[in-house]
Scaffold this motif. Structure first.
Motif, mmCIF file in Angstrom:
data_model
loop_
_atom_site.group_PDB
_atom_site.id
_atom_site.type_symbol
_atom_site.label_atom_id
_atom_site.label_comp_id
_atom_site.label_asym_id
_atom_site.label_seq_id
_atom_site.Cartn_x
_atom_site.Cartn_y
_atom_site.Cartn_z
ATOM 1 N N MET A 1 -58.477 0.908 -89.097
ATOM 2 C CA MET A 1 -59.747 1.617 -88.916
ATOM 3 C C MET A 1 -60.165 2.229 -90.231
ATOM 4 O O MET A 1 -59.406 2.892 -90.884
ATOM 5 N N VAL A 15 -63.775 10.210 -84.466
ATOM 6 C CA VAL A 15 -62.584 11.041 -84.284
ATOM 7 C C VAL A 15 -62.142 11.182 -82.833
ATOM 8 O O VAL A 15 -61.174 11.864 -82.549
ATOM 9 N N GLU A 16 -62.845 10.530 -81.920
ATOM 10 C CA GLU A 16 -62.391 10.578 -80.535
ATOM 11 C C GLU A 16 -61.614 9.299 -80.246
ATOM 12 O O GLU A 16 -62.161 8.209 -80.257
ATOM 13 N N PRO A 17 -60.334 9.421 -79.988
ATOM 14 C CA PRO A 17 -59.536 8.207 -79.785
ATOM 15 C C PRO A 17 -59.839 7.530 -78.463
ATOM 16 O O PRO A 17 -60.097 8.202 -77.455
ATOM 17 N N GLU A 21 -55.827 3.630 -78.013
ATOM 18 C CA GLU A 21 -55.234 4.215 -79.224
ATOM 19 C C GLU A 21 -54.156 5.242 -78.910
ATOM 20 O O GLU A 21 -53.327 5.556 -79.753
ATOM 21 N N GLN A 22 -54.194 5.775 -77.704
ATOM 22 C CA GLN A 22 -53.142 6.703 -77.304
ATOM 23 C C GLN A 22 -51.805 5.984 -77.246
ATOM 24 O O GLN A 22 -50.766 6.583 -77.487
ATOM 25 N N LEU A 26 -53.941 5.305 -83.621
ATOM 26 C CA LEU A 26 -53.879 6.621 -84.242
ATOM 27 C C LEU A 26 -54.249 7.740 -83.270
ATOM 28 O O LEU A 26 -54.592 8.835 -83.683
ATOM 29 N N GLY A 27 -54.166 7.441 -81.973
ATOM 30 C CA GLY A 27 -54.569 8.436 -80.982
ATOM 31 C C GLY A 27 -53.516 9.480 -80.674
ATOM 32 O O GLY A 27 -53.817 10.498 -80.072
ATOM 33 N N SER A 28 -52.290 9.226 -81.059
ATOM 34 C CA SER A 28 -51.211 10.180 -80.769
ATOM 35 C C SER A 28 -50.028 9.852 -81.667
ATOM 36 O O SER A 28 -49.996 8.808 -82.326
ATOM 37 N N VAL A 29 -49.051 10.740 -81.689
ATOM 38 C CA VAL A 29 -47.829 10.466 -82.458
ATOM 39 C C VAL A 29 -47.139 9.228 -81.881
ATOM 40 O O VAL A 29 -46.664 8.356 -82.619
ATOM 41 N N LYS A 32 -49.149 6.111 -82.908
ATOM 42 C CA LYS A 32 -48.974 5.758 -84.320
ATOM 43 C C LYS A 32 -47.586 5.155 -84.551
ATOM 44 O O LYS A 32 -47.427 4.210 -85.330
ATOM 45 N N ARG A 35 -47.728 1.698 -83.385
ATOM 46 C CA ARG A 35 -48.523 0.924 -84.334
ATOM 47 C C ARG A 35 -47.690 0.578 -85.572
ATOM 48 O O ARG A 35 -47.706 -0.548 -86.062
ATOM 49 N N ASP B 96 -58.395 6.773 -91.846
ATOM 50 C CA ASP B 96 -57.350 6.702 -90.814
ATOM 51 C C ASP B 96 -56.579 8.006 -90.727
ATOM 52 O O ASP B 96 -56.267 8.498 -89.631
ATOM 53 N N TYR B 100 -56.367 10.366 -87.557
ATOM 54 C CA TYR B 100 -55.079 10.612 -86.901
ATOM 55 C C TYR B 100 -54.913 12.102 -86.591
ATOM 56 O O TYR B 100 -54.580 12.486 -85.462
ATOM 57 N N ASN B 103 -57.220 13.259 -83.974
ATOM 58 C CA ASN B 103 -56.751 12.863 -82.645
ATOM 59 C C ASN B 103 -55.633 13.767 -82.130
ATOM 60 O O ASN B 103 -55.515 13.995 -80.925
#
Lengths: 563, 312
Positions: A1, A15-17, A21-22, A26-29, A32, A35, B96, B100, B103
């Protein structure tokens, strides 16, 4: 992205996942972590499954019918139990599933477990070292959630890996099955790979729990000790009674009865290891939650007495940084060798109880007198010891390239010091570190041999060969670093070392062509512990080591430094 | 005023090494509070304790009335943090990275993020590892600012930034306080702290040595005053005056240091035929350097009371 240009030309960063993405983004630890690790999980799943496919193909080609398999079983039964133990319990060898479990069941968790150790030791400790963990933890996510997300993501990734491998294992039965019963039901494949996944995670959990206290490297080392230690106990326990004594504390041994590919199911120990693993992960989370972020315990380092501080030039600078690790590797490898030596008497006693065994052993291991402790070293130490010294060499390469990846090299080379001189001196320090490791290992083994009344000279000289072997992998790493990929130098050196070991250990079973197996340096070590040297192999190792140094220096002189 | 940050006898030891010692601090809502001290003085340690990244050895710290070790997540919801040293995910782009962290927080205003990116002049399409030091700092600043936190804890926020961007950063901080939000920052650029902060704390070797409003600190500092008189006079003519010290006479020129208003000294000089007056206004740097023994004067605690007027 990446950023997008909005209608007004303004830069827009959404910025709203999204929901996806969750879970992978990149929506959460957690997202990610998924990913970041998905490619490795996929690759390792394919690798594990690919080995099963290759194993299936080898079975179909070599033992396509029941009579040939009966002959295979008969030949296995001829082997004394102590030697059969090297390959694991031969159960259900007349069917493809049993063959695959026998050949690869023990080694798969070790191969793939390295990933789990690296991932879990770095999950928090590497981020803390980089400084990004401060930012992550200062969000409202909270420490416990950060840790749990990372653990959960790794568990999911391991699950993906083993599911892919299980699927391909089942496919192997479908494609390469040649007799009724060769089919491998998906449930059996999943059952077998579930054990692999649990054993991987067990090693990773140890690294995860210890890394916040000891730092990433030491945490990984503790995890690796559990991973390789358990494997050694299971694989060599039958040969070395002193290792066999450790079986009660090895989770490999606990789960030895769970071989679904061979039709043996034993879930309770697997679930017990899974529960223990969950407990260790929980402990690691608790430790992370309660300790200062990034604060590690100074566990103390071994130091070489009298070594200069290392400020006179790059050689001593690097060597002084590597000495503690080099001695540590040497003591570890030496201790493993000493453990094998300590089993020599018991091993000879077992041989004496088995009538007619000498002739059989002479046929399997011509020229090797297994009643000599040095021969036992040859049988049970050299292959694994050489893998360890290769990994040590990769570690030394990592230290060397940290000058560049850690951005110190700009400073260093702003002194009146040529790149080539820096590179050659630093590379020589890495070679010297390997030499220190093997010398220490050789001394430890020599002491053990002396106590056991065996030949001391040949094994000690043999450790020199291991030094050359380790230096060859350092040379590979140096070439990679010098040619422009310093970040990958240690990884490549370590991967080639592991690949070399695996080619040697599994190449014949997989019916790989000889030329391919011969690419493995481990095939050219000779029998160093009993005074047998492969001159051609030694020359190749020297050429790879020195050649790598010069290729690296050549590349270093011609490329931009990396920031 | 409501205290956003309070610390009581806050102490952090790293084994035998000193972090901070018995630090008492209070940062009020809506102010820009500067935290000054040389490297290793304990500024970063204090900030990391406030975020519960490290735990105090003794004493306590509260942010928004919540003890830092009790419910750090509740604190983090309302805080934006910029570490003094950080490196982020080298394979992610700037966009990104910003996404991140947005989020992880949720509810970030996309337009404000765009505004920050534009005002700071960041190209968010490049990978983090490709950024210069200043651009990495911009990413960190956007991460800290993007959710409009009630409290900004910024460790050296302008490090590595060019003067224009530094100016923008302080504009943004003033905008934050204008909205009633609070800024707690450390900086080595004393002149900037002097211009920007409402109050400042000076920390030395882990201990707080002074906390006050900038003007008060300045007022406590010595002024260097130089009179050119019609005739030469003895130094004793001035050295006996209150709040005057270090009187030097070179012909008709008399120089001295004065604490507080200089009116009485000027009146005394007029009696000797005052030709010219030069007064050097003290700045925060003078105070700071004096505390560390680098300036021409001793520490301004010369008022005899320690004069930590605002500390608690």
């Amino acid at each position: 992205m990446t950023a997008e240009a909005g209608r007004s030309g303004a830069i827009r960063i959404p910025v709203e996942p999204g929901r996806a993405e969750q879970f992978a983004g990149l929506g959460s630890v957690f997202g990610k972590s998924i990913r970041d690790g998905a490619a490795v999980a996929l690759a390792l799943g394919l690798l594990g499954g690919g080995i099963m496919l290759a194993g299936g193909a080898a079975m179909a080609a070599e033992w396509p019918d029941l009579p040939s398999r009966v002959a295979l079983i008969a030949s296995m039964e001829l082997l004394p139990p102590i030697i059969r133990g090297l390959l694991g319990d031969p159960v259900g060898l007349d069917r493809l599933g049993g063959f695959l479990a026998w050949r690869f069941g023990n080694i798969a968790p070790v191969m793939l477990g390295i990933w789990s150790i690296l991932a879990m030791s770095g999950a928090l400790a590497a981020e803390a070292r980089r400084g990004s963990l401060d930012l992550v933890v200062s969000t409202p996510v909270g420490r416990r959630t950060v840790a749990l997300h990372k653990v959960l993501a790794h568990v999911v990734l391991v699950a993906v890996t083993v599911l892919i491998a299980a699927l391909l294992t089942s496919v192997s039965g479908l494609v390469f099955g040649t007799v009724p019963g060769d089919e491998i039901p998906l449930a059996n494949a999943i059952g077998a790979w579930a054990l692999t996944g649990v054993l991987m995670l067990a090693a990773g959990s140890v690294a995860f729990a210890t890394a916040p206290i000891l730092g990433r490297t030491r945490g990984a080392a503790v995890g690796a000790a559990f991973l390789f230690g358990g494997y050694l106990v299971t694989s060599y326990g039958a040969i070395a009674p002193s290792l066999e004594a450790l079986e009660p504390i090895s989770w490999y041994a606990w789960t030895a009865g769970h071989r679904p590919l061979a039709g043996m199911w034993d879930w309770p120990p697997v679930l017990a290891v899974a529960a223990l693993t969950a407990g260790i992960f929980a402990l690691g989370t608790l430790i992370f939650e309660r300790r200062d972020v990034g604060a590690t315990v100074d566990a103390g380092r071994l130091r070489l007495p009298g070594l200069p501080a290392g400020s006179s030039g790059p050689f001593l600078r690097h060597l002084s940084d590597r000495v503690a690790d080099a001695i540590g590797w040497g003591i570890g490898i030496g201790a493993y060798g000493a453990l094998i030596v300590s089993s020599a008497d018991a091993f000879v006693a077992i041989l004496d109880q088995m009538g007619g065994i000498d002739e059989l052993i002479a046929r399997i291991y011509p020229g090797l007198d297994l009643r000599e402790p040095s021969a036992l070293l040859e049988l049970a130490f050299v292959a694994f010891g050489s893998l360890l010294i290769g990994l040590a060499g990769a570690g030394f390469v990592a230290g060397l390239v940290s000058d560049e990846t850690g951005r110190r090299l700009d400073f260093i080379l702003s002194a009146p010091l040529s790149r080539v001189r820096w590179f050659v001196a630093s590379g020589a320090a890495a070679f010297a570190a390997v030499g220190i490791s093997t010398t220490v290992a050789g001394l430890v083994i020599a002491v053990a041999l002396g106590a056991a009344g065996g030949d001391v000279v040949d094994p000690f000289i043999g450790s020199t060969v291991l030094a050359l072997y380790g230096c060859a992998f350092v040379g590979i790493g140096l070439a990679v670093a010098g040619l422009g990929w310093p970040r990958y130098a240690a990884v490549v050196a370590g991967a080639v070392s592991i690949a070399s070991y695996l080619l040697g250990a599994l190449g014949n079973a997989l019916r790989l062509p000889d030329w391919l197996i011969d690419l493995s340096l481990s095939q050219h070590i000779g029998r160093p512990m009993t005074g047998g040297f492969d001159a051609g192999g030694l020359v190749v190792m020297v050429v790879v080591a020195i050649g790598g140094l010069f290729v690296g220096a050549w590349g270093m002189a011609r490329r931009d430094l990396q920031g | 005023m409501t205290a956003v940050i309070t610390t009581e006898r806050l102490t952090k030891l790293y084994g035998t090494h000193r972090g901070i010692l018995e630090l008492d601090l209070a940062v009020e809502a809506g102010e820009i509070f500067g935290f000054l001290g040389p490297n290793g003085a304990g500024k970063t340690t204090t900030m990391r304790i406030l975020l519960d990244l490290i735990r105090p050895t003794s004493g306590r710290a509260e942010v928004f009335g919540i003890e830092t070790t009790r419910d750090p997540v509740a604190i983090h919801r309302r805080v934006g943090y910029l570490p003094g040293e950080f490196d982020l995910y080298e394979r992610l782009t700037g966009a990104d990275t910003i996404r991140y962290f947005a989020n992880l927080r949720r509810g970030v205003d996309e337009r404000y993020v765009s505004e920050l990116v534009e005002r700071l002049g960041l190209d968010p399409s490049r990978r983090f590892r490709e950024y210069s030091k200043g651009n990495k700092q911009k990413v960190g600043l956007i991460v800290a600012l993007q959710h409009r936190p009630d409290l900004l804890i910024l460790d050296e926020p302008t490090a590595g930034l060019d003067p224009l961007v530094q100016h923008t950063v302080f504009e943004l901080l003033h905008e934050a306080t204008a909205e009633g939000r609070t800024v707690f920052l450390s900086s080595h650029i004393i002149a900037e702290v002097d211009r920007t902060c409402d109050r400042v704390a000076i920390i030395r070797e882990g201990r707080l040595v002074q906390v006050d409003r900038i003007e008060a600190i300045r007022a406590m500092a010595f002024q260097h005053v130089s009179f050119t008189l019609a005739t030469a006079v003895p130094a004793s003519a001035f050295s006996s005056l209150p709040n005057v010290s270090s009187v030097r006479v070179e012909g008709p020129v008399v120089t001295m240091r004065v604490v507080g208003p200089i009116g009485p000294v000027v009146e005394e000089a007029a009696t000797f035929g005052l030709v010219d007056v030069v007064s050097h206004e003290p700045n925060l740097e003078d105070v700071f350097l004096a505390h560390y023994g680098r300036g021409p004067d001793e520490a301004p605690a010369a008022d005899g009371n320690g004069h930590r007027t605002d500390d608690r």
